[in-house]
Every structure is written in C-alpha cells, then in structure tokens.
Design a protein around this motif. Structure first.
Motif, PDB file in Angstrom:
ATOM      1  N   THR A   1      24.027  -5.993 -12.576  1.00 16.44           N
ATOM      2  CA  THR A   1      24.276  -7.942 -13.281  1.00 16.44           C
ATOM      3  C   THR A   1      24.715  -8.911 -13.131  1.00 16.44           C
TER       4      THR A   1
ATOM      5  N   ASN B   1      21.448 -14.360 -17.615  1.00 15.41           N
ATOM      6  CA  ASN B   1      21.698 -13.236 -16.354  1.00 15.41           C
ATOM      7  C   ASN B   1      22.796 -13.240 -16.482  1.00 15.41           C
TER       8      ASN B   1
ATOM      9  N   SER C   1      22.542  -1.843 -28.719  1.00 11.44           N
ATOM     10  CA  SER C   1      21.835  -2.651 -27.581  1.00 11.44           C
ATOM     11  C   SER C   1      20.393  -1.466 -27.917  1.00 11.44           C
TER      12      SER C   1
ATOM     13  N   CYS D   1      18.834  -7.324 -21.715  1.00 11.30           N
ATOM     14  CA  CYS D   1      19.396  -5.685 -23.185  1.00 11.30           C
ATOM     15  C   CYS D   1      19.765  -5.632 -23.914  1.00 11.30           C
TER      16      CYS D   1
ATOM     17  N   ILE E   1      19.514 -13.459 -24.157  1.00  7.72           N
ATOM     18  CA  ILE E   1      20.879 -14.214 -23.521  1.00  7.72           C
ATOM     19  C   ILE E   1      20.818 -14.557 -21.922  1.00  7.72           C
TER      20      ILE E   1
ATOM     21  N   THR F   1      28.301  -2.072 -29.458  1.00  9.28           N
ATOM     22  CA  THR F   1      27.334  -2.822 -28.337  1.00  9.28           C
ATOM     23  C   THR F   1      26.489  -1.643 -28.016  1.00  9.28           C
TER      24      THR F   1
ATOM     25  N   THR G   1      25.367 -14.549 -18.125  1.00  7.40           N
ATOM     26  CA  THR G   1      25.878 -14.248 -20.003  1.00  7.40           C
ATOM     27  C   THR G   1      26.151 -12.640 -19.565  1.00  7.40           C
ATOM     28  N   THR G   2      24.716 -11.741 -19.544  1.00  3.51           N
ATOM     29  CA  THR G   2      25.089 -10.391 -19.506  1.00  3.51           C
ATOM     30  C   THR G   2      25.690 -10.292 -18.906  1.00  3.51           C
TER      31      THR G   2
ATOM     32  N   LYS H   1      29.236 -10.235 -20.412  1.00  6.70           N
ATOM     33  CA  LYS H   1      29.691  -9.530 -21.142  1.00  6.70           C
ATOM     34  C   LYS H   1      30.087  -7.683 -20.524  1.00  6.70           C
ATOM     35  N   ASN H   2      28.556  -7.833 -19.773  1.00  4.81           N
ATOM     36  CA  ASN H   2      29.358  -6.014 -18.848  1.00  4.81           C
ATOM     37  C   ASN H   2      30.784  -6.064 -18.342  1.00  4.81           C
TER      38      ASN H   2
ATOM     39  N   ASP I   1      14.932 -12.946 -17.786  1.00  3.14           N
ATOM     40  CA  ASP I   1      15.282 -12.345 -19.550  1.00  3.14           C
ATOM     41  C   ASP I   1      15.972 -11.340 -19.074  1.00  3.14           C
ATOM     42  N   CYS I   2      16.992 -10.976 -19.042  1.00  2.23           N
ATOM     43  CA  CYS I   2      18.111  -9.635 -19.177  1.00  2.23           C
ATOM     44  C   CYS I   2      16.800  -8.260 -19.707  1.00  2.23           C
TER      45      CYS I   2
END
Length: 376
Positions: free
Chosen positions: A92, A115, A19, A106, A113, A15, A117-118, A121-122, A103-104
């Motif tokens: 986040t 915000n 990224s 990342c 994706i 990941t 979803t970000t 994910k984190n 749109d973040c």
C-alpha cells in the motif's frame, strides 16, 4: 497492558471483519478491483484469477476478524495477521506513491478512501498486529469445548453462503451510487454552494541570461519581465478536491452519437434498461425470456433498451444471433459494471429513479406483475 492488548485485538477484529464482509457481499466488485490492479501492474496474464483472489481475500479477512472478535485461536491468527500486514503495508505504500489505481478498494464501495489514507490505516493495523503478536500467549478463550470451534465454523459457513448468493444474484447490501431508490438525474447534480476544486497554477520560466529554468506561482511569475524571462510551461496542481456528484459518467448514446439519457431519465413512463457491459461475454440463457418480455413492454408503449459498452460489430453479431426487439445504446463499461453486478442485468427506472434491479438469473416475465409495477 491488558487494556492495550484487548483494545488492539478488538480493533483488529472489527476492521478485518468489516473489510471482509463488504468485499464478500460484492464479489464482482472486488474482482473488478483486482483486474484494475493487474492492468496497472502490467500483469494482464493474472486477470483470469481475479475472481478467485477476490473470493479468498474476503474469506481470509472475515476469518481473521471473527477469530479476534470471539477471541478464538489468537496465537495462530496473530502469525497470520503479522504475515498479512507484512505483505500489505509495503504494497500500500508503493500504491500510495505510484497511485496506479485511485481507489484502493480495501473497503469495497462501502467506504472509499484515498491510497495514502489506506497506507496510514495499515500502519495503525500493523501496530495493533504487533501488539497482539507480542502478547499472543496471554489471550485465553473464555469459551471451552466445541463452542468456539462451532461458532467460528458457522460464521465462516454463513459468510460463504452470503458470498455465493451475492455472486449468483445481486449484493445483499448495495453501497454503490446506483442503488435502488436513487434518482440518477439528481445524483449527477452539484448542490448550490458546494465546494469546488481548488488549484494552484505553477509557471515555468527560462532566464534568458543564464538559461536556468525556474518555477513561479501565479502571484510572482515574471510575465512583465520579457527582457530577462521567457515563458516555458504552466500546470495546474490540485490542492483540495471539491464536491464530486455520486454519479458523473452516465450517458446513453444512440447510433448517431447523441446522448439521449435525458429522454429516458425524464420520461413519466417506466423504462427498462438491460445492462451489458460486454455483449460478447453476456449470458444468454434467459435471452428468449428477455425478448418476450421486451416485446410485451414495448407493445404497451413503455421503454425497453439495452445499454452496453460494446461496439457496433459486437452489437450486430448479438442481433444476428439473438434477434432482440429492443434498441441498443452505448455507455462506457465502467459505470455499467457499477450499475448492476451482472452481465446482463435489468434495471427499472421511472423518471430517473431506480425502482428495482435484477440479476440475469432472476429475470422472469412475471416481473411485470410486481407490486410496485402498474401498467399504464
């Protein structure tokens, strides 16, 4: 436990590697994203360091990714990752709640994706980071001697070289909607049968007897009961976003305010578009070469225009200083920054299809001798 430990390490590594890489190959894109955040946070004073932060963030993420993938100094990088996630997880969450930037960024333009979803994910990455941290002393590098140090150093050096090249030319991989081969007209269309946005309308009515305000849906709002209820307000709430064309904000407005994009997008001839989102910040080192090339192109009956986000005053100042032989058209600077990562950059179209793009450093008159170019 070993499977959980190794799986966490590998997933974290892949990941962070991905990224960092997609940010690194598009350093200006990450710079623009930092600028968006600074504007949203009201910290415009920090905008000058946007490029430096974008550059360093990509290196940091790529380094963490490489370290985990090759199982290199996991003890050290487990501390770094835990600190990293300790900052970005609450950040986040705040971004997901406040939504200052939609749109973040990342994963750059490679994977867009939301915000929320970000944030989710984190949460997962933080869980993996905690697992790796707990078992950090059980990771043993199978390589010995100079090999792991050399592999890590070479990977990092190669990545920095890619960053440097992508900044001084164009991204080595283009994930944006304006990449070479895309037909702009087709990318602005919605396919037949594509899902559209779904909304719910919420009505606010005031009770005439009690003064109480109440929300109703479009299925039960009391529009007929005028004796007891008085209309106050209504709003549409987006339930599900429908299909969005990859390109939806491309215009070419002339000095009269007319959008002439269709003329250039449908023209059978070649069209060269010099893109400069801000003329006052544009590099003019190659301006003489650009002027000579534009004159030659225009003399052959082809199109050469400059598409800019600057206003009339800046355009007139640029004309007075550089004597360009081409016409200026207007487009908002946001899509212009997306079209080409350079100021200026050159784009070649034919019937709306992007044939090629050049950074200003790569603009030369011999472009007209390229294999794909056939003079009419």
């Amino acid at each position: 436990m070993k499977i959980l430990r190794e799986t966490s390490r590998i997933l974290l590594g892949l990941t962070f590697l991905y990224s960092g890489f997609v940010k690194g190959i598009d350093p200006l894109g990450s710079t623009y994203k930092f600028t968006d955040y600074f504007n949203a946070f009201g910290t415009e004073w920090a905008i000058p360091v946007s490029f430096t932060l974008a550059f360093l963030l990509a290196i940091a993420e790529f380094s963490i990714g490489v370290a985990y993938v090759i199982n290199y100094r996991v003890r050290l990088f487990s501390w770094v990752t835990l600190l990293f996630m300790g900052v970005f997880l609450p950040l986040t969450l705040w971004i997901a709640i406040k939504d200052p930037v939609h749109d973040c960024g990342c994963f750059g333009d490679a994977l867009v994706i939301s915000n929320w979803t970000t944030f989710y994910k984190n949460i997962a990455l933080t869980a993996f980071a905690v697992i790796v941290f707990i078992f950090r002393k059980q990771f043993n590098n199978k390589f010995s001697g100079y090999l792991p140090n050399g592999l890590f150093t070479i990977s990092l050096f190669a990545f920095v070289c890619v960053q440097y090249y992508s900044y001084n030319h164009l991204p080595i991989i283009d994930f944006r909607p304006y990449k070479i081969g895309v037909n702009i007209s087709e990318a602005m269309q919605t396919p037949p049968g594509a899902p559209s946005d779904k909304y719910r309308t919420e009505f606010t009515y005031r009770n005439k007897n009690t003064g109480e305000q109440k929300q109703f849906s479009d299925e039960n709002y009391p529009w007929r009961d005028t004796l007891n209820w008085e209309y106050v307000d209504s709003k549409s709430i987006l339930l599900k976003k429908g299909y969005q064309p990859p390109i939806n904000n491309f215009i070419m407005t002339n000095s009269s305010g007319v959008d002439v994009a269709d003329y250039y997008l449908q023209d059978d001839n070649y069209t060269f578009i010099l893109v400069s989102y801000n003329l006052s910040e544009a590099k003019t080192v190659k301006q003489e070469t650009i002027n000579q090339m534009a004159q030659k192109i225009l003399s052959q009956g082809m199109n050469f225009v400059c598409l800019t986000g600057s206003g009339d005053e800046e355009i007139n100042l640029f004309r007075a200083k550089n004597n360009p032989p081409y016409e200026f058209l207007f487009c908002d600077e946001i899509p212009l920054k997306t079209i080409v990562r350079a100021n200026p950059g050159l784009v070649l179209l034919k019937k709306g299809t992007i044939i090629n793009k050049w950074h200003w450093k790569d603009i030369k008159e011999d472009i007209l001798k390229s294999d794909f170019f056939v003079s009419p």
